[in-house]
Design a protein around this motif. Structure first.
Motif, PDB file in Angstrom:
ATOM      1  N   ILE A 148       2.671   4.481  -1.699  1.00 62.07           N
ATOM      2  CA  ILE A 148       3.408   3.822  -2.846  1.00 62.07           C
ATOM      3  C   ILE A 148       4.023   5.345  -3.244  1.00 62.07           C
ATOM      4  N   LEU A 149       5.235   5.599  -3.571  1.00 65.61           N
ATOM      5  CA  LEU A 149       5.904   6.411  -4.264  1.00 65.61           C
ATOM      6  C   LEU A 149       6.100   5.920  -5.603  1.00 65.61           C
ATOM      7  N   MET A 150       5.550   6.504  -6.660  1.00 66.85           N
ATOM      8  CA  MET A 150       5.943   6.042  -8.079  1.00 66.85           C
ATOM      9  C   MET A 150       6.296   7.287  -8.923  1.00 66.85           C
ATOM     10  N   GLY A 151       7.505   7.102  -9.747  1.00 68.31           N
ATOM     11  CA  GLY A 151       7.974   8.125 -10.612  1.00 68.31           C
ATOM     12  C   GLY A 151       8.471   7.692 -11.822  1.00 68.31           C
ATOM     13  N   HIS A 152       8.387   8.567 -12.962  1.00 65.80           N
ATOM     14  CA  HIS A 152       8.913   7.993 -14.297  1.00 65.80           C
ATOM     15  C   HIS A 152      10.027   9.031 -14.620  1.00 65.80           C
ATOM     16  N   ARG A 174       7.024   8.657   6.375  1.00 60.83           N
ATOM     17  CA  ARG A 174       8.241   7.798   5.782  1.00 60.83           C
ATOM     18  C   ARG A 174       7.970   6.351   6.394  1.00 60.83           C
ATOM     19  N   ASN A 175       7.652   6.211   7.542  1.00 62.00           N
ATOM     20  CA  ASN A 175       7.337   4.918   8.016  1.00 62.00           C
ATOM     21  C   ASN A 175       6.359   4.050   7.440  1.00 62.00           C
ATOM     22  N   ASN A 176       5.516   4.741   6.744  1.00 61.17           N
ATOM     23  CA  ASN A 176       4.177   4.433   6.183  1.00 61.17           C
ATOM     24  C   ASN A 176       4.396   4.099   4.617  1.00 61.17           C
ATOM     25  N   ILE A 177       5.690   4.322   4.055  1.00 68.78           N
ATOM     26  CA  ILE A 177       6.044   4.106   2.694  1.00 68.78           C
ATOM     27  C   ILE A 177       6.171   2.552   2.450  1.00 68.78           C
ATOM     28  N   LYS A 178       5.380   2.065   1.752  1.00 67.25           N
ATOM     29  CA  LYS A 178       5.267   0.441   1.688  1.00 67.25           C
ATOM     30  C   LYS A 178       6.315   0.075   0.567  1.00 67.25           C
ATOM     31  N   ALA A 179       6.062   0.931  -0.704  1.00 68.81           N
ATOM     32  CA  ALA A 179       7.040   0.744  -1.630  1.00 68.81           C
ATOM     33  C   ALA A 179       7.317   1.829  -2.572  1.00 68.81           C
ATOM     34  N   ILE A 180       8.478   1.712  -3.277  1.00 74.49           N
ATOM     35  CA  ILE A 180       8.840   2.868  -4.385  1.00 74.49           C
ATOM     36  C   ILE A 180       9.091   2.117  -5.376  1.00 74.49           C
ATOM     37  N   ILE A 181       8.230   2.642  -6.817  1.00 70.81           N
ATOM     38  CA  ILE A 181       8.410   2.277  -8.031  1.00 70.81           C
ATOM     39  C   ILE A 181       9.031   2.971  -8.808  1.00 70.81           C
ATOM     40  N   ASN A 219      16.279  -0.144   5.263  1.00 73.15           N
ATOM     41  CA  ASN A 219      14.778   0.115   5.821  1.00 73.15           C
ATOM     42  C   ASN A 219      14.043  -1.017   5.302  1.00 73.15           C
ATOM     43  N   PRO A 220      12.879  -0.852   5.553  1.00 77.96           N
ATOM     44  CA  PRO A 220      11.678  -2.079   5.167  1.00 77.96           C
ATOM     45  C   PRO A 220      11.134  -1.802   3.904  1.00 77.96           C
ATOM     46  N   ILE A 221      11.454  -0.620   3.058  1.00 77.47           N
ATOM     47  CA  ILE A 221      10.599  -0.057   2.130  1.00 77.47           C
ATOM     48  C   ILE A 221      10.980  -1.286   0.718  1.00 77.47           C
ATOM     49  N   ARG A 222       9.906  -1.628   0.182  1.00 73.59           N
ATOM     50  CA  ARG A 222      10.314  -2.638  -1.041  1.00 73.59           C
ATOM     51  C   ARG A 222      10.481  -1.587  -2.393  1.00 73.59           C
ATOM     52  N   HIS A 223      11.472  -1.910  -2.967  1.00 72.35           N
ATOM     53  CA  HIS A 223      11.965  -1.251  -4.193  1.00 72.35           C
ATOM     54  C   HIS A 223      11.704  -1.883  -5.444  1.00 72.35           C
ATOM     55  N   TYR A 224      11.114  -1.305  -6.568  1.00 66.74           N
ATOM     56  CA  TYR A 224      10.836  -2.135  -7.653  1.00 66.74           C
ATOM     57  C   TYR A 224      11.107  -1.011  -8.982  1.00 66.74           C
ATOM     58  N   LEU A 225      12.138  -1.715  -9.683  1.00 64.68           N
ATOM     59  CA  LEU A 225      12.914  -0.793 -10.532  1.00 64.68           C
ATOM     60  C   LEU A 225      12.349  -1.262 -11.873  1.00 64.68           C
ATOM     61  N   LEU A 226      11.674  -0.709 -12.902  1.00 61.69           N
ATOM     62  CA  LEU A 226      11.199  -1.044 -14.199  1.00 61.69           C
ATOM     63  C   LEU A 226      12.021  -0.596 -15.240  1.00 61.69           C
ATOM     64  N   LEU A 227      12.496  -1.262 -16.020  1.00 60.36           N
ATOM     65  CA  LEU A 227      13.220  -0.682 -17.114  1.00 60.36           C
ATOM     66  C   LEU A 227      12.626  -1.038 -18.548  1.00 60.36           C
ATOM     67  N   PHE A 287       3.316  -6.145  -7.876  1.00 55.97           N
ATOM     68  CA  PHE A 287       4.214  -5.605  -6.773  1.00 55.97           C
ATOM     69  C   PHE A 287       3.464  -4.795  -5.765  1.00 55.97           C
ATOM     70  N   LEU A 288       2.515  -4.035  -6.155  1.00 54.43           N
ATOM     71  CA  LEU A 288       1.760  -3.390  -4.992  1.00 54.43           C
ATOM     72  C   LEU A 288       0.916  -4.315  -4.052  1.00 54.43           C
ATOM     73  N   LYS A 289       0.485  -5.341  -4.764  1.00 54.87           N
ATOM     74  CA  LYS A 289      -0.228  -6.466  -3.768  1.00 54.87           C
ATOM     75  C   LYS A 289       0.843  -7.127  -3.134  1.00 54.87           C
ATOM     76  N   GLU A 290       1.940  -7.426  -3.478  1.00 53.10           N
ATOM     77  CA  GLU A 290       2.968  -7.992  -2.379  1.00 53.10           C
ATOM     78  C   GLU A 290       3.496  -7.028  -1.583  1.00 53.10           C
ATOM     79  N   SER A 291       3.703  -5.869  -1.611  1.00 49.31           N
ATOM     80  CA  SER A 291       4.212  -4.674  -0.919  1.00 49.31           C
ATOM     81  C   SER A 291       3.072  -4.617   0.314  1.00 49.31           C
ATOM     82  N   LEU A 292       1.953  -4.418  -0.130  1.00 49.20           N
ATOM     83  CA  LEU A 292       0.791  -4.339   0.902  1.00 49.20           C
ATOM     84  C   LEU A 292       0.402  -5.453   1.677  1.00 49.20           C
ATOM     85  N   GLU A 293       0.780  -6.491   1.221  1.00 53.54           N
ATOM     86  CA  GLU A 293       0.604  -7.751   2.054  1.00 53.54           C
ATOM     87  C   GLU A 293       1.646  -8.129   3.053  1.00 53.54           C
ATOM     88  N   THR A 294       2.828  -7.720   2.760  1.00 57.23           N
ATOM     89  CA  THR A 294       3.962  -7.943   3.534  1.00 57.23           C
ATOM     90  C   THR A 294       3.781  -7.473   4.846  1.00 57.23           C
TER      91      THR A 294
END
Length: 294
Positions: A148-152, A174-181, A219-227, A287-294
């Motif tokens: 999971i990639l996460m950045g602020h 890269r193929n193992n990136i499940k989510a980017i937050i 791609n199949p990566i799940r993207h989560y954008l927090l505001l 979000f992490l739970k969702e992306s890892l269960e997909t």
């Protein structure tokens, strides 16, 4: 022997320059990270500091290994913000602790800073760090099968750009990136003349040749954008535009607005000491739970 007046003056001037430089590098929100790190409990993780992922001094990461890892041993790679000019991994111990206690291994990386280094140097560093983690996962006792990639802020730009870049990086996992937050991230803006960002980019290169918005692929990566609800630094349009282009390409994207937070405070709400009072950590964990269960 007493120093001569000239020597004493030179020493005072040198000391003044050191203090001046320290004040220049210091930011008000450093008080917050120092305080959070000081009171953050240390029992939830096994730490490994200053792991070299490259040969240069800023190419270092801190690793926080969960004492009770989740199934699949997911790895969060966190990238700090600071307008690409400021910030240090040591300020984010509270991030490592907060997610390690939930069963995630966490790597918090440093990267080269502007104005000495400009785009794409800090993206190159992230790609190098990911490849290092992948190559040395057995030695570090981690796994890169569920990344999971996460950045602020600027770090959110970095984690998106390592995937969506004018010259794609060879990221072995890269193929193992499940989510980017991305937390309060700038993904689609003109940096020319921008007082916060101009020193981090070549002003002669149009932003359309840099921003991750223009290089999205399917791609199949799940993207989560927090505001942050009260963000006065990065416009919400960045995330709205990015969400739109991701969906245009058939990608997963989800925007979440976090109430009662600003651009800086949103990251502080991830501390395990205060996360119960805000939606930030609960939202990310779901979000992490969702992306890892997909």
């Amino acid at each position: 022997m007493l120093n001569s007046p000239n020597e004493m003056l030179k020493q005072l001037q040198k000391r003044f320059e050191q203090v001046k430089q320290h004040c220049h590098e210091f930011r008000l929100y450093d008080f917050g990270s120092y305080a959070l790190n000081f009171i953050t409990p240390k029992a939830a993780y096994i730490g490994k500091k200053n792991v070299a992922y490259g040969l240069r001094s800023r190419q270092r990461l801190d690793l926080y290994k969960a004492k009770k890892p989740l199934k699949g041993q997911p790895l969060i790679v966190f990238v700090h913000g600071g307008a690409w000019q400021h910030g240090d991994k040591k300020d984010y111990l509270f991030i490592g602790e907060s997610f390690a206690r939930e069963g995630y291994d966490v790597a918090v990386i440093n990267y080269h800073l502007a104005p000495e280094y400009i785009f794409p140097s800090y993206i190159d560093d992230l790609a190098l760090a990911l490849n290092f983690l992948d190559q040395h996962q057995k030695k570090l006792k981690i796994s890169t099968q569920n990344v999971i990639l996460m950045g602020h802020s600027a770090g959110a730009f970095n984690v998106m750009s390592v995937v969506y870049h004018p010259h794609p990086h060879l990221v072995h996992c890269r193929n193992n990136i499940k989510a980017i937050i991305g937390i309060a991230g700038p993904y689609h803006f003109d940096y020319k003349g921008d007082p916060l960002a101009q020193d981090a980019f070549n002003q002669e290169i149009p932003y359309q040749q840099v921003m991750p918005y223009y290089f999205v692929d399917s791609n199949p990566i799940r993207h989560y954008l927090l505001l942050a609800e009260n963000d006065q630094i990065v416009e919400a349009k960045n995330s709205i535009d990015f969400d739109h282009i991701l969906r245009q390409h058939g990608n997963h994207s989800h925007i979440a607005i976090i109430p009662k937070t600003g651009h800086i405070s949103i990251i502080g709400t991830l501390s395990s000491l205060f996360s119960r009072y805000f939606k930030t950590k609960r939202t990310i964990l779901s979000f992490l739970k969702e992306s890892l269960e997909t």
